[in-house]
Design a protein around this motif. Sequence first.
Motif, PDB file in Angstrom:
ATOM      1  N   ASN A   1      26.357  67.263  -5.907  1.00  0.00           N
ATOM      2  CA  ASN A   1      26.872  68.296  -6.803  1.00  0.00           C
ATOM      3  C   ASN A   1      28.391  68.317  -6.736  1.00  0.00           C
ATOM      4  O   ASN A   1      28.966  68.434  -5.656  1.00  0.00           O
TER       5      ASN A   1
ATOM      6  N   GLN B   1      20.603  64.775  -3.480  1.00  0.00           N
ATOM      7  CA  GLN B   1      21.335  65.496  -4.515  1.00  0.00           C
ATOM      8  C   GLN B   1      22.834  65.459  -4.252  1.00  0.00           C
ATOM      9  O   GLN B   1      23.290  65.583  -3.119  1.00  0.00           O
TER      10      GLN B   1
ATOM     11  N   PHE C   1      28.060  68.275  -1.568  1.00  0.00           N
ATOM     12  CA  PHE C   1      28.642  69.247  -2.491  1.00  0.00           C
ATOM     13  C   PHE C   1      30.164  69.201  -2.395  1.00  0.00           C
ATOM     14  O   PHE C   1      30.735  69.198  -1.301  1.00  0.00           O
TER      15      PHE C   1
ATOM     16  N   ASP D   1      24.682  66.158 -10.356  1.00  0.00           N
ATOM     17  CA  ASP D   1      24.982  67.252 -11.279  1.00  0.00           C
ATOM     18  C   ASP D   1      26.459  67.610 -11.172  1.00  0.00           C
ATOM     19  O   ASP D   1      26.931  68.016 -10.116  1.00  0.00           O
TER      20      ASP D   1
END
Length: 224
Positions: free
Chosen positions: A87, A85, A54, A125
């Motif tokens: 971000n 993931q 992140f 994302d």
Amino acid sequence: MNQHRKPRTHSAFTQRAVRIGLFAAGAAGIATAVPAQAATGTPEHTAVAVDQTFSRADFHHHAQAKDSFTVRQFGTVDAATVRNQANAVGVGCSVDDHCRSVALSFQIVTMAGEHTHLTALNRGDAVNNHCGGCQTLAGAYQFVVSTPRPLTLDQETRRRLADIHGRLDALTRSTLPATDLRKRADALAAEVNTVLHDAVAHAPKGAEQPTVTLHRHLDGWPAH
């Protein structure tokens, strides 16, 4: 511009018909392999791997960049859930005072078994929130190595992966233009893919052929 959010594209859910099926699991946490009890009372082994990177840039921290490069080696498992993931968020900057946020996550998972049930999720994302002129990039690269018998990455393979990891760190911290950054990240992922294919070429043989599956998802960088 009040709010910009790049449209999402579905990340690659890979389901291999013969060896791979769906395994429903709500567990999330650090990668682990734990014994589970099947409904029939027969023990089975379940692997769970969750990795996330992140990055947040705002008017306090105009340039933020984070990356991760993880290797999870499981032995023989009956079921596995793997999630990767990245971000990247840009908040509250402007065209005259823009921000740059980069998040890149590389996840490598090895597992063995001839009837392993796999759920794989890979997502990048990138979001600009009240952040006109901001640049955000989220890149998620997931490598799933499946072999009929357990594979342990040898010292030379680990050395090659460590070298790529170091270059990923340098790339993430760089100020390269968006197009070049994407290309370099893809090039590093291609190198990882080659290293893993070389590794499985020497994997213990079984009824099924070893496979290396790459899931890639990049999101971000406003057109302007």
